[in-house]
Design a protein around this motif. Structure first.
Motif, mmCIF file in Angstrom:
data_model
loop_
_atom_site.group_PDB
_atom_site.id
_atom_site.type_symbol
_atom_site.label_atom_id
_atom_site.label_comp_id
_atom_site.label_asym_id
_atom_site.label_seq_id
_atom_site.Cartn_x
_atom_site.Cartn_y
_atom_site.Cartn_z
ATOM 1 N N TYR A 123 0.820 -1.195 0.000
ATOM 2 C CA TYR A 123 0.000 0.000 0.000
ATOM 3 C C TYR A 123 0.868 1.264 0.000
ATOM 4 C CZ TYR A 123 -2.652 3.913 1.376
ATOM 5 O OH TYR A 123 -3.158 5.171 1.392
ATOM 6 N N ILE A 126 2.215 1.958 -3.341
ATOM 7 C CA ILE A 126 1.201 2.470 -4.271
ATOM 8 C C ILE A 126 0.926 3.942 -3.963
ATOM 9 C CG2 ILE A 126 -1.205 2.266 -5.009
ATOM 10 C CD1 ILE A 126 -1.009 -0.710 -4.574
ATOM 11 N N PRO A 130 1.648 5.979 -7.822
ATOM 12 C CA PRO A 130 0.311 5.480 -8.160
ATOM 13 C C PRO A 130 0.316 4.414 -9.257
ATOM 14 C CG PRO A 130 0.291 7.855 -7.959
ATOM 15 C CD PRO A 130 1.721 7.442 -7.858
ATOM 16 N N SER A 211 -2.714 -9.062 -4.558
ATOM 17 C CA SER A 211 -4.058 -8.599 -4.872
ATOM 18 C C SER A 211 -4.066 -7.088 -5.087
ATOM 19 C CB SER A 211 -5.041 -8.985 -3.772
ATOM 20 O OG SER A 211 -4.716 -8.321 -2.581
ATOM 21 N N ASN A 214 -2.649 -6.258 -8.571
ATOM 22 C CA ASN A 214 -3.309 -6.845 -9.740
ATOM 23 C C ASN A 214 -2.517 -7.963 -10.387
ATOM 24 O OD1 ASN A 214 -5.818 -5.780 -10.083
ATOM 25 N ND2 ASN A 214 -5.011 -3.874 -10.954
ATOM 26 N N GLU A 216 -2.495 -11.831 -10.610
ATOM 27 C CA GLU A 216 -3.354 -12.920 -10.170
ATOM 28 C C GLU A 216 -2.593 -14.222 -10.026
ATOM 29 O OE1 GLU A 216 -7.229 -13.127 -11.663
ATOM 30 O OE2 GLU A 216 -7.685 -14.887 -10.449
ATOM 31 N N ARG A 307 1.138 10.116 6.049
ATOM 32 C CA ARG A 307 -0.312 9.968 5.946
ATOM 33 C C ARG A 307 -0.953 10.246 7.308
ATOM 34 N NH1 ARG A 307 -3.659 6.721 1.693
ATOM 35 N NH2 ARG A 307 -5.638 7.538 2.336
ATOM 36 N N ASN A 311 -3.623 13.610 8.263
ATOM 37 C CA ASN A 311 -4.979 13.465 8.794
ATOM 38 C C ASN A 311 -4.865 12.858 10.179
ATOM 39 O OD1 ASN A 311 -7.722 13.462 8.990
ATOM 40 N ND2 ASN A 311 -8.044 11.698 7.655
ATOM 41 N N TRP A 484 -5.640 -3.973 9.875
ATOM 42 C CA TRP A 484 -6.635 -4.383 8.892
ATOM 43 C C TRP A 484 -7.905 -3.554 9.024
ATOM 44 C CZ3 TRP A 484 -11.383 -6.427 10.367
ATOM 45 C CH2 TRP A 484 -12.219 -6.815 9.312
ATOM 46 N N ALA A 487 -7.364 -0.198 7.666
ATOM 47 C CA ALA A 487 -7.106 -0.223 6.227
ATOM 48 C C ALA A 487 -8.355 -0.604 5.439
ATOM 49 C CB ALA A 487 -5.966 -1.195 5.915
ATOM 50 N N ALA A 488 -9.251 -1.398 6.073
ATOM 51 C CA ALA A 488 -10.466 -1.838 5.385
ATOM 52 C C ALA A 488 -11.311 -0.642 4.963
ATOM 53 C CB ALA A 488 -11.269 -2.766 6.279
ATOM 54 N N ILE A 489 -11.250 0.437 5.746
ATOM 55 C CA ILE A 489 -11.997 1.623 5.355
ATOM 56 C C ILE A 489 -11.026 2.710 4.916
ATOM 57 C CG2 ILE A 489 -14.099 1.201 6.664
ATOM 58 C CD1 ILE A 489 -12.882 2.936 8.895
ATOM 59 N N ASN A 490 -9.850 2.270 4.443
ATOM 60 C CA ASN A 490 -8.866 3.168 3.841
ATOM 61 C C ASN A 490 -8.205 4.141 4.799
ATOM 62 O OD1 ASN A 490 -9.051 2.065 1.373
ATOM 63 N ND2 ASN A 490 -9.355 4.009 0.328
ATOM 64 N N ARG A 491 -8.317 3.896 6.104
ATOM 65 C CA ARG A 491 -7.728 4.858 7.041
ATOM 66 C C ARG A 491 -6.320 4.437 7.417
ATOM 67 N NH1 ARG A 491 -12.750 7.203 10.347
ATOM 68 N NH2 ARG A 491 -13.948 7.663 8.490
ATOM 69 N N GLU A 494 -4.800 5.908 10.508
ATOM 70 C CA GLU A 494 -5.066 5.296 11.807
ATOM 71 C C GLU A 494 -4.289 3.990 11.986
ATOM 72 O OE1 GLU A 494 -9.316 5.038 12.405
ATOM 73 O OE2 GLU A 494 -9.527 7.152 11.875
ATOM 74 N N LYS B 206 -11.038 -3.300 -4.654
ATOM 75 C CA LYS B 206 -12.242 -2.855 -3.966
ATOM 76 C C LYS B 206 -12.681 -1.489 -4.457
ATOM 77 C CE LYS B 206 -9.661 -1.512 0.152
ATOM 78 N NZ LYS B 206 -9.662 -1.657 1.585
ATOM 79 N N ARG B 216 -6.410 10.085 -8.532
ATOM 80 C CA ARG B 216 -5.034 10.350 -8.927
ATOM 81 C C ARG B 216 -4.841 10.289 -10.436
ATOM 82 N NH1 ARG B 216 -4.143 5.114 -6.133
ATOM 83 N NH2 ARG B 216 -4.216 3.575 -7.774
ATOM 84 N N GLU B 218 -5.593 7.842 -12.694
ATOM 85 C CA GLU B 218 -5.287 6.586 -13.377
ATOM 86 C C GLU B 218 -6.410 6.197 -14.331
ATOM 87 O OE1 GLU B 218 -3.477 3.953 -10.494
ATOM 88 O OE2 GLU B 218 -4.575 2.291 -11.404
ATOM 89 N N GLU B 231 -16.341 8.299 1.861
ATOM 90 C CA GLU B 231 -15.482 7.505 2.736
ATOM 91 C C GLU B 231 -14.002 7.753 2.443
ATOM 92 O OE1 GLU B 231 -16.855 3.412 3.537
ATOM 93 O OE2 GLU B 231 -14.757 2.823 3.361
ATOM 94 N N ALA B 235 -11.092 9.447 4.774
ATOM 95 C CA ALA B 235 -9.857 8.729 5.092
ATOM 96 C C ALA B 235 -8.640 9.562 4.733
ATOM 97 C CB ALA B 235 -9.820 7.396 4.361
#
Lengths: 532, 340
Positions: A123, A126, A130, A211, A214, A216, A307, A311, A484, A487-491, A494, B206, B216, B218, B231, B235
């Protein structure tokens, strides 16, 4: 007295032989039990797969997608093994042979990436670039993540190489590369292969990095089938393909090890090699290590912290502390169980080759390539029938032990085989019983390596996620589950404090790993003392 | 290190572990009066925990909440079968609920449970009820995307070549695809997916990853749920440069899906679980979902989330959510074309 010396010797011997047989029987029994435990996920997969008709299974296997994914997985594994072996062996040699300032500290950044969950690591890359995605990105991330395995395994091997041999080779006119190729490499290639095997199996079982990028692989396909289709039997069929693939990898590793020189030749203790004192080499090793730590540790943390700063939220110190403590405890308990479970097999493997030992090791190692979600579900399937034991920290720790048993077994058997049989025999003829031999002879030689294996299990268990989510007690959090859930809600802001703590906690045992030189020396001193 | 020290350390560690173990197993004890409920929650702790906390203080019943991914929790429940410690399963999507219902692991809910929730958001056999609504939309970059699509079927047009992002593993995307198959047949859906592939569609793990990718630069457009732009902005701590729009009224791309809850047949605490569901579907709490999590309330005439049209104004297609439970065919199709 009527008994002759010969007679008493014979009775002692037969008694000894009987004892030996009993011990071997107990050991084999224990090994069989451990192998049966390691078989749980595989049996589970067979049961689930059998819910599909032969026709359906065949269709799943021959679809172009399966072949494509298999090819991607092989290419990824090949790329990662190639990079980690070339870079890892070079770095390990640098750390071992070159005179460096603060060598013990230098190894820490080389091992720290073990503590960073691959999805967090990916992450951050990325976030930085990007466009960072695709196959090459996958090779890059997984190589960086698994490099420590090869470095550590190679270092462990290098410590067994007798410095005197190297000096003889050099005085006979061999250049440094020649000495490496003809004297050092043949003695350490088994260790290198062991490290490469761990890197390969990690790559096969990883979900987080591939994942997000990308790419597979088989694991991604399996996870997608579970997540999105609840089709447990299709996922099980693909998991069996993955197992077949892991089997090939394991057999390749066995092939390399077979060609290794007789382990019995290993010396009691090796003469310290004299360190190479060349400025450019020193600079090169430090530069490569610096780049590696920049890529693997500094940049991810820079991204996470920036990050976090962009925030900022209040850090909940109490929760952070309690989560850290429970993570450490449950991971340590898992490592302890792995240590206990790996002991009988390690002992069997360090002795003469037996079929029981060989098959047990294969089962355990092959299972190591399975994605966490498969092992998690297999244990849910059985664990939920255990009543009060289900979703307890005990079962979670046990799951960690099963998941990472291969690591513990590998270090246990290679460490124990460093103990020469003749030394054990001598100790026995001097009147030591089995336990005394283990305590006074085997343990001092093998302990550092076994400790390393235990710490590896501990580090990997701390960041484990899929099985933890399923098997933890309800309401119980580890650092990985906290990362997790943010990160699941992109934070990711936190998640930063938890990720930081994870690496700080990991740094401590890493420091212990980085000091086996010391225990080697203590052993040599103790030996010198006992010889007087 | 001395051996004594090692022994002491070991003993200490085991003692600590034992206390941990006993501390955690107390939840398994049977109580005469219901004092605790075990909830498997596919909804994120961050968003749902405040709701749980309020119910706990109102009811005096303690909630043991197990957080996880909805689909993985469903897979876990399927493995646990009747041994599941869960009393209630709160899921992010109807598909996970459908899979558990299909296995016969949910109990039928009485007519007095969530009675205000319209029937179209409740399972036909009352095995589960919808709690909140989420609309499928397209998210896009207002700077780069000049021609907005009128229908999802427009997305195979060359205007969107290499510009579109989807998340095929996402449950909401699969629910939409199931609706597409049900409405137009498998062949239609297949050629649509192949059209997207030929058009260079980009795959993301997701929804939020799609929104970030648009932000960004892409890609320019992506199929997501309506609340992801909010959301992701939350974040990141800044407004992303992404807008949300609906397709033409009645288009399947505007599908309304629900998060929902079901009670485990193996639970012996029916009254308490029913009370929790009634709390989550009460007027006050529904309104709180709208403001706190930017989801739609399922109650008739409820207010919409900020910057969104009311649920009735979306132009949602008439799709029976029960018909979306069979995602097996959808899965097979995604596998067949190679998107899974």
């Amino acid at each position: 007295m009527p008994t002759t010396i010969a007679e008493s010797a014979r009775t002692t011997l037969t008694k000894g032989a009987r004892n030996q047989r009993v011990i071997r029987g107990v050991l084999n029994g224990a090994v069989t039990i451990v192998a049966a435990l390691a078989l749980i996920p595989i049996v589970y997969l067979l049961v689930r797969s059998s819910e599909k008709s032969v026709n359906e299974i065949a269709q799943l296997l021959v679809r172009p997608k399966t072949l494509e994914v298999l090819l991607t997985t092989s290419a990824l594994v090949f790329g990662v093994v190639f990079i980690t072996v070339s870079l890892g062996v070079a770095l390990a040699c640098g750390l071992h042979f070159v005179r460096l300032p603060m060598r013990r500290i230098l190894i820490i950044p080389a091992v720290l990436p073990l503590a960073i969950p691959s999805y967090v690591f990916t992450y951050t890359w990325i976030a930085l670039i990007p466009e960072f995605s695709g196959f090459l990105a996958g090779v890059f991330i997984l190589s960086v993540t698994t490099l420590p395995y090869v470095i550590l395994a190679t270092l462990a091997g290098l410590r067994t190489v007798d410095g005197a041999q190297i000096e003889v080779a050099r005085s006979l006119g061999l250049s440094i590369p020649q000495t490496f190729r003809r004297v050092v490499f043949p003695q350490v290639k088994g260790h290198i292969s062991a490290g490469a095997l761990l890197a390969a199996l990690y790559t096969i079982s990883d979900f987080g990095a591939v994942s997000l990028l990308n790419v597979e692989t088989l694991t991604v396909t399996i996870q997608n089938m579970y997540r999105a289709s609840y089709d447990r039997s299709a996922a099980a069929v693909i998991s069996l393909v993955l197992i077949a693939f892991s089997t090939l990898v394991v057999l390749a590793d066995e092939k390399v090890k077979q060609k290794s020189p007789d382990e019995g030749m290993v010396k009691l203790y090796s003469t310290k090699n004299s360190l190479i004192n060349k400025a450019w080499l020193r600079v090169a090793v430090i530069a490569v290590l610096a780049v590696f730590s920049l890529v693997a540790v500094v940049i991810p943390f820079f991204v996470l912290i920036s990050r976090f700063m962009s925030n900022r939220v209040a850090i909940q110190w109490g929760e952070l502390a309690s989560t850290s403590i429970s993570t450490i405890l449950v991971a340590a308990f898992g490592a302890l169980i792995a240590l206990v479970l790996s002991a009988p097999l390690g002992i069997v493997l360090s002795g003469a080759k037996t079929p029981t030992g060989r098959y047990a090791q294969r089962i355990i190692t092959i299972g190591h390539g399975l994605p966490g979600v498969v092992i998690g579900l297999a244990l849910v399937s059985i664990g939920s029938k255990l009543g009060a034991l289900y979703q307890t920290t005990f079962l979670l720790a046990f799951a960690y032990a099963l998941l990472f048993l291969a690591k513990a077994v590998a270090s246990m058997s290679s460490s124990l085989s460093r103990v020469p049989t003749n030394v054990k025999d001598v100790a026995a003829t001097l009147g030591m019983n089995q336990w005394q031999v283990i305590k006074k002879v085997v343990t001092p030689i093998a302990a550092p390596g076994i400790g390393l294996g235990t710490i590896l299990v501990f580090l990997t268990a701390m960041k484990e996620l899929p099985a933890t989510l399923m098997l933890r007690p309800t309401g119980f959090d580890t650092l990985a589950t906290q990362i997790w859930s943010a990160a699941a809600i992109n934070r990711f802001n936190e998640a930063a404090p938890y990720a930081l703590i994870l690496v700080l906690v990991a740094a401590m045992p890493t420091f212990l790993i980085s000091r086996p030189d010391k225990s080697d020396r203590t052993f040599i001193q103790e030996n010198a003392r006992s010889q007087k | 290190m001395s051996n004594k020290f090692r022994l002491a350390a070991l003993a200490g560690a085991s003692a600590l572990f034992l206390s941990l173990l006993t501390g955690c197993s107390s939840s398994n004890e049977q109580a005469q009066e219901v004092t605790e409920l075990t909830v498997y929650s596919g909804r994120s702790e961050e968003f749902i925990a405040p709701f749980f906390a309020q119910w706990e203080s109102e009811s005096g019943i303690k909630l043991n909440v197990r957080y996880g991914d909805s689909a993985e929790l469903a897979a876990q429940i399927l493995e646990e079968g009747s041994n599941s410690p869960a009393d209630l399963f709160l899921s992010q999507d109807a598909g996970s609920l459908g899979a558990v219902a299909e296995a016969g692991l949910f109990t039928e809910l009485g007519a007095d449970v969530a009675s205000e929730i319209p029937a179209k958001f409740v399972a036909a056999n009352r095995n589960w009820v919808g709690v909140t609504g989420r609309a499928r939309v397209f998210a896009y970059s207002p700077e780069r995307l000049k021609v907005l699509p009128k229908s999802v079927t427009d997305l195979t047009s060359s205007v969107y070549k290499n510009q579109l992002g989807i998340a095929p593993t996402n449950a909401s995307f699969q629910a939409f695809l199931t609706a597409l198959i049900n409405a137009n047949g498998k062949e239609f859906a297949k050629s649509w997916l192949e059209g997207l592939q030929a058009n260079g569609v980009k795959i993301y793990p997701k929804n939020s990853a799609i929104v970030e990718a648009i932000d960004r630069g892409e890609i320019s457009i992506g199929l997501v749920n309506h609340y992801y732009v909010w959301e992701v902005s939350e974040a990141l701590g800044r407004e992303v440069k992404v807008n949300v729009e609906f397709f033409e009224p009645g288009d399947l791309g505007n599908l309304i899906n629900v998060s929902g809850a079901g009670v485990m047949a193996s639970s012996k605490k029916y009254a308490a679980t029913q009370d929790l569901i009634n709390y989550l579907t009460s007027v006050a709490v529904q309104q709180k979902f709208v403001t706190e999590t930017h989801e739609y309330s399922l109650l008739e005439g409820a207010k919409a989330p900020a910057d969104m049209p009311a649920l009735a104004q979306i132009g949602a297609p008439t799709v029976d959510l029960n018909s979306l439970k069979d995602i097996k065919a959808t899965q097979d199709l995604l596998i067949e074309v190679g998107l899974l």
